[in-house]
Design an enzyme around this catalytic site. Sequence first.
Site, mmCIF file in Angstrom:
data_model
loop_
_atom_site.group_PDB
_atom_site.id
_atom_site.type_symbol
_atom_site.label_atom_id
_atom_site.label_comp_id
_atom_site.label_asym_id
_atom_site.label_seq_id
_atom_site.Cartn_x
_atom_site.Cartn_y
_atom_site.Cartn_z
ATOM 1 N N GLY A 1 32.917 31.175 32.543
ATOM 2 C CA GLY A 1 33.154 31.651 34.002
ATOM 3 C C GLY A 1 32.152 30.709 34.806
ATOM 4 O O GLY A 1 31.799 29.813 34.330
ATOM 5 N N GLY A 2 31.997 31.410 36.000
ATOM 6 C CA GLY A 2 30.948 30.669 36.778
ATOM 7 C C GLY A 2 29.460 30.426 36.406
ATOM 8 O O GLY A 2 28.694 29.775 36.641
ATOM 9 N N GLY B 1 30.176 -8.825 36.154
ATOM 10 C CA GLY B 1 29.432 -7.771 36.966
ATOM 11 C C GLY B 1 28.539 -7.076 36.129
ATOM 12 O O GLY B 1 27.598 -6.561 36.496
ATOM 13 N N ALA B 2 28.720 -6.779 34.729
ATOM 14 C CA ALA B 2 27.992 -6.021 33.840
ATOM 15 C C ALA B 2 26.546 -6.673 33.613
ATOM 16 O O ALA B 2 25.686 -6.137 33.511
ATOM 17 C CB ALA B 2 28.613 -5.701 32.479
HETATM 18 C C1 HXC Z 1 29.143 44.005 31.095
HETATM 19 C C2 HXC Z 1 29.556 43.080 28.896
HETATM 20 C C3 HXC Z 1 29.983 41.837 29.279
HETATM 21 C C4 HXC Z 1 29.909 41.716 30.938
HETATM 22 C C5 HXC Z 1 29.970 41.558 27.257
HETATM 23 N N1 HXC Z 1 29.671 43.089 27.512
HETATM 24 N N2 HXC Z 1 30.415 41.066 28.441
HETATM 25 N N3 HXC Z 1 29.192 44.239 29.670
HETATM 26 N N4 HXC Z 1 29.569 42.852 31.468
HETATM 27 N N5 HXC Z 1 30.385 40.626 31.522
HETATM 28 C C6 HXC Z 1 29.277 44.015 26.695
HETATM 29 C C7 HXC Z 1 30.344 44.524 25.759
HETATM 30 O O1 HXC Z 1 30.884 45.760 26.603
HETATM 31 C C8 HXC Z 1 29.743 45.175 24.421
HETATM 32 O O2 HXC Z 1 29.046 46.153 24.773
HETATM 33 C C9 HXC Z 1 28.725 44.044 24.371
HETATM 34 O O3 HXC Z 1 28.473 43.341 25.673
HETATM 35 C C10 HXC Z 1 29.164 42.850 23.246
HETATM 36 O O4 HXC Z 1 30.548 42.463 23.711
HETATM 37 P P1 HXC Z 1 31.706 42.354 22.730
HETATM 38 O O5 HXC Z 1 32.845 42.310 23.413
HETATM 39 O O6 HXC Z 1 31.388 43.525 21.556
HETATM 40 O O7 HXC Z 1 31.335 41.122 21.781
HETATM 41 P P2 HXC Z 1 32.090 39.832 21.368
HETATM 42 O O8 HXC Z 1 33.315 40.325 20.585
HETATM 43 O O9 HXC Z 1 31.110 38.760 20.506
HETATM 44 O O10 HXC Z 1 32.875 39.140 22.835
HETATM 45 C C11 HXC Z 1 31.908 38.668 23.604
HETATM 46 C C12 HXC Z 1 32.601 38.219 24.843
HETATM 47 C C13 HXC Z 1 33.342 39.455 25.399
HETATM 48 C C14 HXC Z 1 33.638 37.071 24.522
HETATM 49 C C15 HXC Z 1 31.342 37.773 25.791
HETATM 50 O O11 HXC Z 1 32.251 40.366 25.538
HETATM 51 C C16 HXC Z 1 34.013 39.343 26.817
HETATM 52 O O12 HXC Z 1 34.911 38.615 26.936
HETATM 53 N N6 HXC Z 1 33.001 39.602 27.877
HETATM 54 C C17 HXC Z 1 33.589 39.624 29.140
HETATM 55 C C18 HXC Z 1 33.720 38.122 29.811
HETATM 56 C C19 HXC Z 1 33.643 37.803 31.145
HETATM 57 O O13 HXC Z 1 34.799 38.000 31.499
HETATM 58 N N7 HXC Z 1 32.518 37.791 31.892
HETATM 59 C C20 HXC Z 1 32.708 37.703 33.224
HETATM 60 C C21 HXC Z 1 33.078 36.211 33.561
HETATM 61 S S1 HXC Z 1 32.985 35.511 35.241
HETATM 62 P P3 HXC Z 1 28.712 47.315 23.528
HETATM 63 O O14 HXC Z 1 28.118 48.547 24.471
HETATM 64 O O15 HXC Z 1 30.077 47.577 23.063
HETATM 65 O O16 HXC Z 1 27.721 46.638 22.647
HETATM 66 C C22 HXC Z 1 31.596 35.266 35.625
HETATM 67 C C23 HXC Z 1 31.433 34.935 36.943
HETATM 68 C C24 HXC Z 1 30.063 34.158 37.203
HETATM 69 O O17 HXC Z 1 30.756 35.559 34.891
HETATM 70 C C25 HXC Z 1 30.344 33.849 38.656
HETATM 71 C C26 HXC Z 1 29.033 32.972 39.054
HETATM 72 C C27 HXC Z 1 29.185 32.416 40.248
#
Ligand code: HXC
Length: 530
Positions: A191-192, A427-428
């Site tokens: 993501g971002g 040119g290079a």
């Molecule tokens: C809160 C999160 C989290 C998040 C993971 N966790 N991502 N908690 N916010 N963004 C937590 C899970 O709930 C889990 O908690 C623990 O972290 C481990 O995650 P798992 O899913 O069990 O691990 P894994 O299977 O290895 O998968 C990792 C992952 C997945 C692929 C990163 O967790 C995921 O898809 N997370 C969401 C990603 C996402 O959509 N993020 C937002 C992106 S947009 P527990 O308690 O079970 O251990 C963004 C915008 C930024 O970032 C903008 C900037 C301008």
Amino acid sequence: FASSPAPIIEDDSSFSKDPSVLKLKFKERLEQERQNALLGGGLKRIERQHAKGSLSARERLELLFDDGTFHELDQLKAHRCHEFGMEQQKYPGDGIVTGYGKVNGRFVYAFSQDFTVLGGSLSATHAQKMVKIMEMAKRVGAPVIGLNDSGGARIQEGVDSLGGYADVFQANVDASGVIPQISVIMGPCAGGAVYSPAMTDFIFMVESTSYMFVTGPEVVKTVTNEDVTKEDLGGSKVHVSKSGVAHGDFENDVAALRAMRRLLDFLPSSNDKSTLPVKEVTDPGDRLVPQVARLVPDDPNTAYDMKDVIRQLVDNGDVFEIMPDMAQNIVTGFARFEGHTVGVIGNNPLTLAGCLDINASNKAARFVRFCDAFNIPLVTFVDVPGFLPGTEQEFGGIIRHGAKLLFAYAEASVPKVTVITRKAYGGAYDVMASKHLRADCNYAWPGAEIAVMGAKGAVNILYGGKGRNVDEDIAEYTDRFANPMVAAQRGFVDDIIDPQDTRKIICNDLKILRTKKMPEIPKKHSNIPL
Ligand code: HXC
């Protein structure tokens, strides 16, 4: 003050034992909190990291820094979110370990995201910790290295988390050109969140366990109906060899962190010239290198590896290559001459005959600009038959991208030393740190060919097949232009040198150029073609 001597405190430890200063109960609570901070998301989750082949956030910092030098900041800082039951999910440190320590004796700031705590997700607090060390690093003039392992914006914090990211981005931009910023992607970065590393100077990745993408496989499937795995979309191989997002990848966490220690050894701590590192010299500056002439074939159409030439010339053959798997028609890397760091750029005839193309131009332009921002001299080795022809290149904007390299070299005010080993066509020739772009010292080896184009093509255009005798015409052209004599007569190269003297000459030039100054006309900033 002069008349009142400092009181002698006999038992230094009495201070912390004094219950009136630090209550015992509080001390226990403090120690418990510290223990909690050290454990992050707990042993089970740390084991899960190990099972993936990854290290924990703290283990990574231990490997990065010299033994016992890491000084942690904000160990107890906690989030203030009340949404979605977050009161029950408070971890001291909030999923990121920050601080400073020494790498080979020099101060470096670092953050290490802890995937065991809420997936290393970024809260407002987590972001504040990052910004704090970036600000401190900027103040004192020390590099920042970020170890990224995060699920992105902490979903429970909503816009607070997005705001936190933007604060980090702004801090990245403010620090750009002031201190070196390095990102190592050691887990998810999606993501971002990708845009903070993207604004740092270098991104490195760990094979198999790290990935970077703006939208993940599920979103890709929904929007474009493409089936793609995480690895094929944003794994390290994609970013080091296709997208050019990353500057290198390593087999595992340990190899990556060791490499970072080696890279930091080449870099200054900041854009203050006095922080340029100088290694103890073990390789004499006046060492002759007779072997380099043998590396370049007489036949201008036979390839050779410019990396071999570079290795023979620099101190102890030691080069830290940047983007080794991308645009291999140009080589970029850090090396040293007489212990002083230089940025080395070389066309590599081994790939695409060493032609400049879009990717090579982008790769080298960014490298040149990094070196210029941080006072690192540029040493360029030229063997280039021109820009790569074709619709793909033209439609892709080779004019715009090639201009970046031209612009970067012309703008660079650091010492610039250039050696033409063989071809410098069209040119290079101009682009590759020619005299005309205010390079300080330019040389050609005796076999160099400096011309608008190769003899065959030139004769064809000059005589349109109506020459007296094509072989004779080619021989005449070759005699007239396919050598460095005319360039030397014009002063476009300072001399035609014996290849075996190359190291000696470069070392001498770099020595005198250490006091180089270029007057600058005040302006807000230039407008490099992007
Ligand atoms: C809160 C999160 C989290 C998040 C993971 N966790 N991502 N908690 N916010 N963004 C937590 C899970 O709930 C889990 O908690 C623990 O972290 C481990 O995650 P798992 O899913 O069990 O691990 P894994 O299977 O290895 O998968 C990792 C992952 C997945 C692929 C990163 O967790 C995921 O898809 N997370 C969401 C990603 C996402 O959509 N993020 C937002 C992106 S947009 P527990 O308690 O079970 O251990 C963004 C915008 C930024 O970032 C903008 C900037 C301008």
